[in-house]
Design a protein around this motif. Structure first.
Motif, short mmCIF file in Angstrom:
data_model
loop_
_atom_site.label_atom_id
_atom_site.label_comp_id
_atom_site.label_asym_id
_atom_site.label_seq_id
_atom_site.Cartn_x
_atom_site.Cartn_y
_atom_site.Cartn_z
N ARG A 183 -17.47 62.22 34.40
CA ARG A 183 -16.33 61.35 34.76
C ARG A 183 -16.22 60.18 33.77
O ARG A 183 -17.21 59.75 33.19
N ASP A 202 -13.48 57.82 34.76
CA ASP A 202 -12.58 56.90 35.46
C ASP A 202 -13.29 55.73 36.13
O ASP A 202 -12.64 54.82 36.63
N HIS A 203 -14.63 55.74 36.16
CA HIS A 203 -15.35 54.61 36.76
C HIS A 203 -15.61 53.51 35.74
O HIS A 203 -16.11 52.45 36.08
N LEU A 222 -31.20 48.63 35.87
CA LEU A 222 -30.46 48.70 37.14
C LEU A 222 -30.36 47.31 37.77
O LEU A 222 -29.31 46.92 38.29
N LEU A 240 -27.08 49.18 33.55
CA LEU A 240 -26.81 50.61 33.65
C LEU A 240 -25.93 50.87 34.88
O LEU A 240 -26.27 50.46 35.99
N VAL A 241 -24.81 51.55 34.67
CA VAL A 241 -23.91 51.90 35.78
C VAL A 241 -23.95 53.41 35.94
O VAL A 241 -23.63 54.15 35.00
N LEU A 242 -24.38 53.85 37.13
CA LEU A 242 -24.58 55.29 37.34
C LEU A 242 -23.37 55.95 37.98
O LEU A 242 -22.59 55.30 38.69
N LEU A 243 -23.27 57.25 37.78
CA LEU A 243 -22.23 58.03 38.46
C LEU A 243 -22.59 58.20 39.93
O LEU A 243 -23.77 58.16 40.30
N ASP A 244 -21.59 58.45 40.73
CA ASP A 244 -21.81 58.67 42.16
C ASP A 244 -22.18 60.14 42.36
O ASP A 244 -21.33 60.99 42.59
N GLU A 290 -28.99 60.36 43.15
CA GLU A 290 -29.47 59.19 43.90
C GLU A 290 -30.77 59.55 44.62
O GLU A 290 -31.76 58.82 44.55
N ILE A 296 -33.68 59.96 42.20
CA ILE A 296 -34.23 58.69 41.68
C ILE A 296 -35.14 58.05 42.73
O ILE A 296 -36.20 57.52 42.42
#
Lengths: 307, 194
Positions: B8, B10-11, B130, B135-139, B144, B147
């Motif tokens: 993605r 778009d985030h 984090l 760092l910005v992670l995907l959903d 999740e 991790i």
């Protein structure tokens, strides 16, 4: 001579059929026995009254009927539901119904809880509930006050023993495994702990099934993500009913007992995190994850579906 | 065998065209935690953009042969303009392929041997990134979960969700960025140098 022998055989076969019918219709005292009823009928018409006689008046619980139907038609059934939803009571009803329906030979059940003490407590309660019923059904209590069920009548025996999930129980075989909230929250601090509990279920408990008619009934509330409840939910052999205290449309699942005001009160009492786990069935992360769950959630970009 | 991909853009808060420009300008970095039978492989691809590292891809490989995994990596690296990938070389799964020169160019020199010391460093880097919002992670719920599987002893139990694979792939992607923070893919041809 051959004709007479053939007629005798015929008569013998008819006699066996008649004897079986009589045996099926009569209890050990020769009285006509109970008609077979569905589990949901039994729960509604007999069992909950017996429970109320011990516990006091009960609020009607309409969801129990659907759960009972699910358990009746599936060999491996699981109820994932909020605290206080009477799922453990229904499990007791399943055992009581097995006692009511059992006719001949030995029937063995095992009741699993997280700890042996807890399993004993549940069976003591069940014994109180079914004391008057078992006598009506022609059973004699063969225990001397122990926290286990052992009933006998001519030609039939029924036992239900308590067990903790972490106990070694190899060697026994069961017609019915009842597993009630088997994970101890204090022992689920990490994924290694989760694996240990799951391994107990997979290697020590489920292999105890006696034959291809033997059944498993599971009830639980998720504690942490990836625990035994999530394994059961993902297992294709289990048919699962999931009931959070608040339904997806915002209505309380059991309005008669937990209306919105009461649920709000519980949320304030136990805190949001616990409420989400215990009542909304949203499992939390294991306690000692290197990355804290809240920190991780903050780092995840949330975008709307289709965005 | 399966490959599960979440890719993605778009985030990332960017004006139209900005992301393409950033990818061409700076390239993306990747981290790859290798598995096959006991646990899956996970690939994370991140893009440095306006002071942050945005994850663009979270890819799970389930029971895929190593050669098929590498083939997919090559395609993804080309699509997302990945310039460097760090990967877990502890068990030497890709050693033979590396000796035959069959690793994607972006993986050359990116092997990291997991020792207690290197794991502490990688895990610490992930935590800091984090915590500081770098760092910005995907959903990706599976990511999740994966991790969160790694505990304070930097160990993870084996479960259906894996073995902490996404923890290490993201830590390795950060490592790739640390090792090669400035690089212009426009001046570089994959497979040459590296």
């Amino acid at each position: 001579m051959i004709a007479v022998a053939s007629k005798l055989n015929d008569l013998r076969e008819r006699a066996v059929v008649l004897c079986n019918e009589i045996e099926n219709d009569a209890d050990s005292n020769g009285n006509l026995s109970l008609h077979k009823i569905s589990l949901s009928e039994f729960i509604a018409s007999e069992f909950m009254q017996a429970v109320a006689a011990v516990e006091g008046e009960l609020v009607p619980a309409p969801h129990l009927g659907g759960w009972a139907d699910l358990i009746e038609i599936n060999r491996f059934a699981a109820l994932i539901a909020f605290r206080g939803s009477l799922k453990s009571t229904l499990l007791k009803g399943v055992i009581a119904n097995a006692l009511r329906e059992h006719r001949r030979g030995a029937f063995d059940a095992i009741f699993y809880s997280a700890k042996m003490d807890l399993a004993r407590w549940h069976l003591r309660r069940l014994k109180l509930y079914i004391e008057p019923l078992a006598a009506q059904w022609g059973w004699r209590d063969a225990t001397a006050g122990e926290a286990l069920l052992r009933y006998e009548r001519p030609g039939a025996m029924f036992t239900c023993e308590p067990e903790g999930l972490d106990a070694a129980s190899r060697g026994r075989r069961a017609d019915l495994l009842v597993i009630d909230d088997p994970a101890d929250p204090r022992k689920l601090a990490s994924f290694a702990d989760l694996d240990r509990v799951l391994e107990s279920l997979q290697r020590r408990v489920l292999p105890l099934l006696k034959d291809n008619q033997a059944r498993v009934v599971f009830a639980g509330t998720p504690i942490v993500a990836g625990d035994i409840v999530s394994w059961i939910e993902k297992n294709p052999e289990f048919v699962t009913a999931r009931l959070p205290a608040i339904l997806s449309d915002g209505r309380p699942a059991w309005l008669e007992k937990y209306d919105k005001t009461e649920l709000d009160r519980i949320r304030k009492l136990i805190g949001d995190k616990s409420f989400r786990a215990e009542y909304l069935l949203e499992a939390v992360a294991p306690l000692d994850s290197y990355i804290d769950s809240a920190l991780l959630k903050r780092a995840i970009a949330r975008v709307g579906v289709g965005a | 065998m399966s490959i599960e991909k979440i890719i993605r853009f778009d985030h990332v808060p960017a004006a139209p065209g900005e992301l393409d420009a950033a990818r061409s300008e700076w390239g993306t970095r990747a981290g790859f935690d290798i598995g096959k039978r006991v646990h899956p492989s996970h690939l994370s691809i991140i893009l440095p953009f306006k002071g942050r590292l945005h994850q663009l891809a979270s890819v799970w490989f389930e029971n895929e042969p190593y050669t098929a995994q590498l083939c997919e990596l090559e395609k993804l690296f080309a699509e997302l303009q990945t310039v460097f990938c760090c990967w877990d070389s502890t068990r030497g799964e890709l050693e033979a392929l590396s000796e035959q020169g069959r690793l994607p160019g972006q993986m050359m020199g990116g092997g990291v041997v997991f020792t207690q010391e290197s794991k502490q460093r990688l895990a610490g880097g992930l935590y800091m990134a984090l915590e500081q919002g770098e760092l910005v992670l995907l959903d990706d719920p599976r990511q999740e979960q994966s991790i969160l599987q790694v505990n304070n002893s930097l160990k993870a139990g084996e479960s259906e969700a894996g073995h902490g694979d996404a923890f290490w792939s993201n830590a390795l992607a950060l490592e790739a960025y640390r090792k090669l923070p400035f690089f212009r893919p426009t001046c570089w041809v994959p497979g040459e140098g590296g």
